[in-house]
Design a protein around this motif. Structure first.
Motif, PDB file in Angstrom:
ATOM      1  N   HIS A   1       1.015  20.115  -7.450  1.00 30.86           N
ATOM      2  CA  HIS A   1       0.764  21.105  -6.389  1.00 30.86           C
ATOM      3  C   HIS A   1      -0.551  21.834  -6.621  1.00 30.86           C
ATOM      4  CE1 HIS A   1       1.578  24.432  -3.580  1.00 30.86           C
ATOM      5  NE2 HIS A   1       1.094  25.211  -4.538  1.00 30.86           N
ATOM      6  N   TRP A   2      -0.737  22.385  -7.803  1.00 29.51           N
ATOM      7  CA  TRP A   2      -1.928  23.184  -8.061  1.00 29.51           C
ATOM      8  C   TRP A   2      -3.185  22.328  -8.178  1.00 29.51           C
ATOM      9  CZ3 TRP A   2      -1.866  27.836  -6.623  1.00 29.51           C
ATOM     10  CH2 TRP A   2      -0.675  28.583  -6.678  1.00 29.51           C
ATOM     11  N   THR A   3      -3.018  21.092  -8.620  1.00 31.05           N
ATOM     12  CA  THR A   3      -4.166  20.177  -8.622  1.00 31.05           C
ATOM     13  C   THR A   3      -4.629  19.907  -7.193  1.00 31.05           C
ATOM     14  OG1 THR A   3      -3.401  19.113 -10.660  1.00 31.05           O
ATOM     15  CG2 THR A   3      -4.977  17.894  -9.304  1.00 31.05           C
ATOM     16  N   ALA A   4      -3.656  19.695  -6.306  1.00 31.45           N
ATOM     17  CA  ALA A   4      -3.986  19.453  -4.902  1.00 31.45           C
ATOM     18  C   ALA A   4      -4.614  20.686  -4.266  1.00 31.45           C
ATOM     19  CB  ALA A   4      -2.739  19.042  -4.126  1.00 31.45           C
ATOM     20  N   VAL A   5      -4.125  21.875  -4.624  1.00 33.50           N
ATOM     21  CA  VAL A   5      -4.697  23.114  -4.088  1.00 33.50           C
ATOM     22  C   VAL A   5      -6.174  23.226  -4.460  1.00 33.50           C
ATOM     23  CG1 VAL A   5      -4.688  25.627  -4.287  1.00 33.50           C
ATOM     24  CG2 VAL A   5      -2.532  24.396  -4.000  1.00 33.50           C
ATOM     25  N   VAL A   6      -6.485  22.940  -5.723  1.00 34.09           N
ATOM     26  CA  VAL A   6      -7.877  23.035  -6.184  1.00 34.09           C
ATOM     27  C   VAL A   6      -8.764  22.059  -5.428  1.00 34.09           C
ATOM     28  CG1 VAL A   6      -9.411  22.648  -8.139  1.00 34.09           C
ATOM     29  CG2 VAL A   6      -7.270  23.908  -8.471  1.00 34.09           C
ATOM     30  N   PHE A   7      -8.330  20.811  -5.319  1.00 36.57           N
ATOM     31  CA  PHE A   7      -9.154  19.799  -4.654  1.00 36.57           C
ATOM     32  C   PHE A   7      -9.250  20.041  -3.149  1.00 36.57           C
ATOM     33  CE2 PHE A   7      -8.543  17.343  -8.576  1.00 36.57           C
ATOM     34  CZ  PHE A   7      -9.830  16.867  -8.753  1.00 36.57           C
ATOM     35  N   ASN A   8      -8.255  20.731  -2.582  1.00 36.91           N
ATOM     36  CA  ASN A   8      -8.305  21.003  -1.154  1.00 36.91           C
ATOM     37  C   ASN A   8      -9.433  21.951  -0.786  1.00 36.91           C
ATOM     38  OD1 ASN A   8      -6.946  22.664   1.449  1.00 36.91           O
ATOM     39  ND2 ASN A   8      -6.668  20.439   1.431  1.00 36.91           N
TER      40      ASN A   8
END
Length: 247
Positions: free
Chosen positions: A54-61
């Motif tokens: 989840h947080w990896t996706a948030v950063v890349f978003n």
């Protein structure tokens, strides 16, 4: 009359296809179709979203944030303008901002669709109510999911960034490999499409619509012969070309 710059694939048929696809998806959603696909993808993502992912996706978003990208390309355009004495280098950012402003936002307001996450946070809608378009009774901040602005912005702004990258590096005596330009144009939008859908911030069809709209706007921007656009006489001393000659 200035000649349009070449785009790939050539011709207007692909632009018509993109526009037709956007209209078709919008019409299908308005008629209540594709909801099953959207729900299945959103449910799968929710069931496969551990905290680390989840947080990896948030950063890349964040790669799809429109304001930072606007400021970045504007800064690049100004730097090129100063180094090459070409105010033309600022024009792609200005037009990209105008195109995104008059298309993405108005479409979001008109279609008035909630995001998948609207069922688990404010306004806590029933899951089935998060799918339809044209929910004008909702507050505007809760119904701006379609099309995905992150996806459309990523395509447009990384396209402008790629357009400016070669002349910027050339002004420092460096060349940029074509594969780097391609990577700049392709990789961030693909990451944004995946992350924004995976996080439940947009339905799959929101992302597809953002993709179609972004590609359409990108082709408009890359067709413009920036070095041949007529400018006022007062800017003649800053009227030099800044783009490499199209091959």
């Amino acid at each position: 009359m200035p000649q349009l710059r070449p785009v790939r694939p050539a011709g207007w048929w692909f632009d018509v296809l993109l526009l037709a696809g956007l209209v078709a998806i919008t019409a299908a959603l308005a008629a209540g179709h594709l909801f099953g696909l959207d729900r299945a993808v959103a449910d799968w993502a929710a069931a496969h979203r551990p905290p680390v992912a989840h947080w990896t996706a948030v950063v890349f978003n964040y790669l799809g944030q429109g304001l930072p990208l606007t400021l970045l390309t504007a800064g690049m355009g100004v730097l090129i303008a100063v180094r090459l004495r070409s105010v033309r280098a600022v024009l792609p950012t200005v037009l990209a901002f105008g195109l995104t402003y008059v298309t993405i936002g108005p479409l979001k307001v008109w279609t008035a669709r909630p995001a998948p996450s609207a069922s688990v946070k404010d306004p806590f809608l029933p899951p089935e109510q998060t799918l339809p378009l044209f929910q004008d009774e909702l507050l505007l901040k809760y119904a701006q999911s379609y099309p995905s602005g992150h996806v459309a912005n990523a395509i447009v702004w990384y396209g402008v960034l790629a357009l400016l990258l070669a002349p910027l590096l050339r002004s420092f005596g460096r060349n940029v490999p074509p594969r780097v330009v391609t990577a700049v144009r392709v990789v961030p939008p693909v990451v944004v499409i995946f992350t924004t859908t995976y996080l439940g911030w947009h339905w799959l069809t929101d992302s597809v619509a953002g993709l179609l709209l972004g590609l359409l706007l990108d082709r408009i921007l890359h067709r413009i012969p920036w070095d041949d656009v007529p400018l006022p006489k007062r800017l003649r001393t800053w009227d030099r070309p800044f783009l490499p000659h199209p091959r």
